[in-house]
Design an enzyme around this catalytic site. Structure first.
Site, PDB file in Angstrom:
ATOM      1  CD  GLN A   1      -2.727  -1.112  -0.153  1.00 24.72           C
ATOM      2  OE1 GLN A   1      -3.441  -0.173  -0.488  1.00 24.72           O
ATOM      3  NE2 GLN A   1      -2.571  -2.186  -0.914  1.00 24.72           N
TER       4      GLN A   1
ATOM      5  CG  HIS B   1      -1.426   2.379  -3.933  1.00 20.51           C
ATOM      6  ND1 HIS B   1      -1.830   2.213  -5.232  1.00 20.51           N
ATOM      7  CD2 HIS B   1      -1.816   1.259  -3.274  1.00 20.51           C
ATOM      8  CE1 HIS B   1      -2.428   1.048  -5.366  1.00 20.51           C
ATOM      9  NE2 HIS B   1      -2.423   0.438  -4.190  1.00 20.51           N
TER      10      HIS B   1
ATOM     11  CD  GLU C   1      -8.319   1.131   0.437  1.00 20.24           C
ATOM     12  OE1 GLU C   1      -8.677   1.144  -0.758  1.00 20.24           O
ATOM     13  OE2 GLU C   1      -7.259   1.676   0.830  1.00 20.24           O
ATOM     14  CG  HIS C   2      -6.701  -2.911   1.530  1.00 20.94           C
ATOM     15  ND1 HIS C   2      -6.239  -1.669   1.136  1.00 20.94           N
ATOM     16  CD2 HIS C   2      -7.355  -3.436   0.479  1.00 20.94           C
ATOM     17  CE1 HIS C   2      -6.598  -1.461  -0.127  1.00 20.94           C
ATOM     18  NE2 HIS C   2      -7.281  -2.511  -0.542  1.00 20.94           N
TER      19      HIS C   2
ATOM     20  CG  ASP D   1      -5.202  -4.327  -4.506  1.00 21.56           C
ATOM     21  OD1 ASP D   1      -6.267  -3.965  -3.972  1.00 21.56           O
ATOM     22  OD2 ASP D   1      -4.105  -3.813  -4.243  1.00 21.56           O
TER      23      ASP D   1
ATOM     24  CG  HIS E   1     -51.353  12.831   3.665  1.00 20.85           C
ATOM     25  ND1 HIS E   1     -51.155  14.071   3.137  1.00 20.85           N
ATOM     26  CD2 HIS E   1     -50.247  12.094   3.342  1.00 20.85           C
ATOM     27  CE1 HIS E   1     -49.976  14.112   2.531  1.00 20.85           C
ATOM     28  NE2 HIS E   1     -49.405  12.917   2.629  1.00 20.85           N
TER      29      HIS E   1
END
Length: 447
Positions: free
Chosen positions: A268, A271, A336-337, A370, A429
């Site tokens: 990661q 990235h 996230e992971h 991934d 109504h």
């Protein structure tokens, strides 16, 4: 000899841990006002001038000149040619990954993506009608970062959901097309594709132009301009999410080879410099082994500069009192992971409530998720896994409630509705319900 990696090493038992831990997690999502203003101007221009504005921005930002937007559309034959031109190994990998992603999302469709209904004892029908979106737009990065895996992860679930038309946009700076991205579009079944990128591509999809069709929802990752544009067109169209930097959290009990965990942290960190990689472990000796592995393996990484900046800026190796405490901290992070690198990952999985994706066991590297495991890799970031889910078939569908009230059912429900409506001061109504009560209906039913 490279300098040591100055990654934070913390202990939950140390005074001041919470404050230091919050500094690790901090990520400023404050808007860059210059970007925001430029994006708003681009969106307004494309909305007003359509194709002409799209062409101007494509020439300015991507150095790609074209006589018309139609000239930037990629034909199905061109996508097929790209597929046939890549290596046999690449073709096989794309097809295998797409098959696994499709199989997973077909299971998802069976579990949550079907219409259903039931009848009460009085004959009233209640249910849910699930229908796919008519048209979606998929943004695929194509500049510095070109990800064929993102094509599969966005297009395949849309296909499985039954979306009528899938429109892909991908920037091709200076006209340089990534063959794997085009091949992935062919394998995944993109219906239309344009070599457009940036905020202007998002605007074209959101508003429609003479050439680019207007879509109902836009998904897919992009840079700060793309993220800002998606945020601004939300409401005009649906969007998947506004993603922050990539994240991995590894819960380790010390049983996995340290090199494996170090490389998972790298996966990661490579990235970008703002990506976050954190290790939680109760074993001080094992943390030292992982730190040594980081130092040993980093010099061999092509993106070592980015990895180092990420680890030193936002990474951490944290010693916990126990694996139970590690799970508690994981829930605070909502990563996230999340890798559970343990001899018995199923012991800890029930304690984990918040994560985009959970990877169980030493052999389950995040990178498999991934590319080819099957579940979607478009995941909530920045703690939003507390209330958000991975991209899935359900993101490409909408649900309509079904209600068919019988005459008998109207007698019960009408009385309830009228009472509540009068309480709210909404007489029409109430009377609409009361008109259907047998006592008020001299004809005994609907005409």
């Amino acid at each position: 000899m490279s300098s040591p990696v100055n990654i934070r090493q913390l202990q939950t038992s140390a005074p001041g841990f919470d404050a230091e831990f919050q500094r690790v997690l901090h990520w400023s999502a404050e808007e860059d006002h210059a970007i925001e203003e430029r994006v708003k101007a681009i969106l307004a221009d494309v909305k007003a001038r359509g194709d002409a504005a799209v062409l101007e921005y494509t020439a300015r930002f991507d150095a790609l000149e074209a006589a018309s937007v139609a000239a930037l559309e990629l034909s199905r034959d061109e996508l097929k040619a790209a597929f046939e031109a890549i290596t046999p190994a690449q073709r096989s990998a794309l097809e295998a990954a797409a098959a696994r992603v499709r199989a997973y999302h077909e299971r998802q469709l069976e579990a949550c993506g079907r219409s259903w209904s039931y009848r009460d004892a009085d004959g009233t029908l209640l249910g849910q009608k699930v229908t796919p979106l008519d048209r979606v737009g998929v943004y695929v990065p194509g500049g510095k970062a070109a990800y064929p895996s993102s094509v599969l992860m966005n297009v395949v679930p849309a296909q499985v959901a039954g979306v009528g038309e899938i429109v892909m946009v991908v920037p091709t700076p200076r006209g340089e097309k990534n063959p794997l991205v085009l091949a992935a579009a062919y394998v995944a079944g993109v219906h239309r594709a344009y070599t457009l990128g940036g905020a202007q591509a998002v605007a074209a999809l959101a508003y429609g132009t003479a050439t680019v069709p207007r879509v109902d929802k836009i998904t897919g990752p992009g840079n700060a301009y793309v993220a800002s544009a998606k945020k601004h067109v939300f409401g005009q169209v649906g969007i998947d999410m506004i993603a922050g930097p990539s994240e991995i959290l590894v819960l380790a009990d010390g049983s996995t080879p340290a090199d494996w965990v170090a490389m998972d942290l790298f996966s990661q960190a490579e990235h970008d410099e703002l990506a976050q990689s954190i290790l939680l472990c109760p074993d001080a000796g094992y943390i030292a082994e992982v730190k040594a592995a980081i130092e040993r393996l980093l010099p061999g990484m092509p993106r070592q500069g980015i990895i180092r900046a990420s680890l030193e800026g936002r990474g951490a190796l944290i010693r916990t009192r126990s694996m139970e405490e590690a799970c508690e901290i994981s829930n605070r992070i909502a990563p996230e992971h999340l890798e559970v690198s343990s001899r018995d990952p199923h012991r800890w999985e029930p304690l984990l409530r918040h994560a985009g994706a959970i990877f169980l066991g030493a052999y389950t590297s995040e990178s498999l998720g991934d590319y080819c495991a099957g579940p979607n890799h478009v995941l909530p970031t920045s703690g939003t896994a507390r209330f958000s889910s991975p991209l899935g078939v359900y993101d490409f569908q909408k649900r309509s409630s079904l209600i068919e009230v019988s005459e008998a059912g109207a007698q019960v429900l009408g009385t309830i509705a009228a009472e509540l409506a009068y309480g709210e001061g909404l007489q029409a109504h109430a009377q609409a319900a009361e008109f259907r009560l047998s006592a008020n209906n001299t004809k005994g039913g609907a005409r």
